[in-house]
Enzyme design. Structure first.
Site, PDB file in Angstrom:
ATOM      1  CE1 TYR A   1      -3.531  -2.603   0.527  1.00 25.22           C
ATOM      2  CE2 TYR A   1      -4.651  -0.572   1.086  1.00 25.22           C
ATOM      3  CZ  TYR A   1      -4.703  -1.893   0.728  1.00 25.22           C
ATOM      4  OH  TYR A   1      -5.913  -2.500   0.561  1.00 25.22           O
TER       5      TYR A   1
ATOM      6  CE  LYS B   1       1.799 -17.439  -3.287  1.00 27.30           C
ATOM      7  NZ  LYS B   1       1.013 -18.695  -3.392  1.00 27.30           N
TER       8      LYS B   1
ATOM      9  CG  ASP C   1      -2.154 -20.043  -2.215  1.00 26.23           C
ATOM     10  OD1 ASP C   1      -1.656 -20.053  -1.068  1.00 26.23           O
ATOM     11  OD2 ASP C   1      -1.669 -20.693  -3.166  1.00 26.23           O
TER      12      ASP C   1
ATOM     13  CG  ASP D   1      -8.086  -4.710   1.155  1.00 24.95           C
ATOM     14  OD1 ASP D   1      -9.063  -4.242   1.768  1.00 24.95           O
ATOM     15  OD2 ASP D   1      -7.961  -4.649  -0.083  1.00 24.95           O
TER      16      ASP D   1
HETATM   17  C1  IPM Z   1     -10.468  -1.415   3.732  1.00 24.34           C
HETATM   18  C2  IPM Z   1     -10.709  -0.693   2.432  1.00 24.34           C
HETATM   19  C3  IPM Z   1      -9.567   0.278   2.179  1.00 24.34           C
HETATM   20  C4  IPM Z   1      -8.292  -0.522   2.084  1.00 24.34           C
HETATM   21  C5  IPM Z   1      -9.770   1.175   0.942  1.00 24.34           C
HETATM   22  C6  IPM Z   1     -11.032   1.987   1.055  1.00 24.34           C
HETATM   23  C7  IPM Z   1      -8.588   2.065   0.697  1.00 24.34           C
HETATM   24  O1  IPM Z   1     -10.865  -1.611   1.404  1.00 24.34           O
HETATM   25  O2  IPM Z   1     -10.354  -0.724   4.770  1.00 24.34           O
HETATM   26  O3  IPM Z   1     -10.416  -2.644   3.733  1.00 24.34           O
HETATM   27  O4  IPM Z   1      -7.958  -1.065   1.035  1.00 24.34           O
HETATM   28  O5  IPM Z   1      -7.596  -0.602   3.111  1.00 24.34           O
HETATM   29 MG    MG Z   2     -10.958  -3.641   2.056  1.00 26.06          MG
END
Ligand code: IPM
Ligand code: MG
Length: 373
Positions: A146, A197, A230, A254
């Site tokens: 990220y 992974k 996975d 996520d």
């Molecule tokens: C989450 C959301 C966020 C992320 C988005 C909105 C940026 O999907 O909090 O899971 O990817 O962290």
């Molecule tokens: Mg999310």
């Protein structure tokens, strides 16, 4: 917390899409506890997103930033959605939810997955799979792909383009979130499953080495297992009851938390807490928000499920306000409301009539009143 007092500041930020609607219900519930228990809590609304941009030219106006910085906890709704294209990319980029998380160094994202017997009928999975599901995903939230550099989209000499991102984790980043997860496992059923992974990625190899070392050195009593991501994606829907605490990185967390939402009946059910480091005064900043996003297709219709946001209030009561009994009471009220048939559209049985967002808020407040007497 302001100096010399035990007054706590909670910022309330509805944000965009269905965020404001669900947050309104969560705020009602939080206000109920503040009034009933005489909690020393100040609630302050702050603007974020499209509306804020229209009014001030900024997605996160300086006024809101001040409220965030002074807050012990932030109750957040949602961000994003199609109509928010009105906000120029640059203005958006300056103040995304990701930037806010990063600026507060919120590294530990806690996403509990608990099934509700009242919802077995409406859930897409079989009741026997849902029986006894109660686990927590601890997602690293401040690093990984990220935020990794370099990142970008470049034009190659032949005119074609190349998009690229970087996954990176330092030992310090792995250790602090791993320690958080081990400590959480210690307060629960003593099991930790670390997801990576490592068969392909160096970050995964390092992740696993650090988790194994910490286990041996500090948490030998915890039952530690490892799973490739996975396989984990399959296991969270195949046999979700096997997990107690699951530890994983930013992007895997996520994805896995959305997949695991199937066990909870709907993405609309899931709460979350995002916690920063504990500072010298014992304070730790936190954002509490539903896992679901802005759901622009149903925004403004008053039909969204507010339970993810309301259960986030339970996490806030437990983790920031130090009111574990009230947190449990609220979770029971949600279960009672569901057992009594309260349903929004996302969790309604085929053929039955769903209630509105505020109707669900009413049902949970009614359940609270009954339980409190
Ligand atoms: C989450 C959301 C966020 C992320 C988005 C909105 C940026 O999907 O909090 O899971 O990817 O962290
Ligand atoms: Mg999310």
């Amino acid at each position: 917390m302001s100096a010399g007092s035990n007054q706590m500041n909670v910022a309330v930020i509805g944000g965009e899409g269905i965020g404001p609607e669900v947050t309104t219900q969560a705020r009602r519930v939080l206000s109920w506890f503040i009034a009933k228990r005489s909690l020393p809590v100040d609630l302050t609304e702050a603007a974020y997103g499209l509306e804020a941009y229209r009014a001030t030219g900024e997605v996160l106006p300086p006024e809101s930033r001040k409220v965030i910085d002074a807050a012990d906890a932030i109750l957040f709704g949602a961000t994003g959605g199609a109509e928010t294209k009105e906000v120029p990319i640059e203005a958006r980029k300056k103040n995304t939810l990701l930037k806010i998380r990063k600026s507060l160094d919120l590294f530990a994202n806690v996403r509990p997955i608990v099934t509700q017997p009242g919802l077995y009928e409406a859930a897409p999975l079989k009741a026997r799979v849902l029986e006894g599901v109660d686990f927590v995903i601890v997602r690293e939230l401040s690093s990984g792909i990220y935020f990794g550099e370099p990142r970008g989209i470049e034009t190659l000499p032949d005119g074609s383009r190349r998009g690229f991102n970087t996954t990176s984790y330092t030992t310090a980043e792995i250790r602090r979130v791993a320690r958080f997860a081990f400590e959480l496992a210690r307060t629960r059923r003593g099991k930790l499953c670390s997801v990576d992974k490592a068969n392909v990625m160096e970050t995964g190899v390092l992740w696993r080495e650090e988790v194994v070392a910490m286990h041996a050195a500090e948490f030998p009593e915890i039952e530690l297992t490892h799973m490739h991501v996975d396989n984990a994606a399959m296991q969270v829907v195949y046999r979700p009851s096997q997990f107690d605490v699951m530890l994983t990185d930013n992007i895997f967390g996520d994805i896995l938390s959305d997949a695991a939402a199937v066990a909870a009946g709907s993405l609309g059910m899931l709460p979350s807490a995002s916690l920063g480091p504990v500072d010298a005064t014992g304070r730790r900043q936190a954002i509490y928000e539903p896992v679901h996003g802005s759901a622009p297709d149903i925004a403004g219709m008053g039909i969204a499920n507010p339970i993810g946001s309301i259960l986030s209030v339970a996490m806030l009561l437990r983790m920031t306000l130090g009111q574990p009994e009230d947190a449990t009471l609220l979770e029971r009220a949600v279960s009672d409301a569901l057992a009594g048939g309260a349903r929004t559209a996302d969790i309604v049985e085929p053929g039955a009539k769903p209630m509105s967002t505020s109707g669900m808020g009413d049902a949970i407040l009614d359940a609270l009143e009954r339980l409190a007497h």
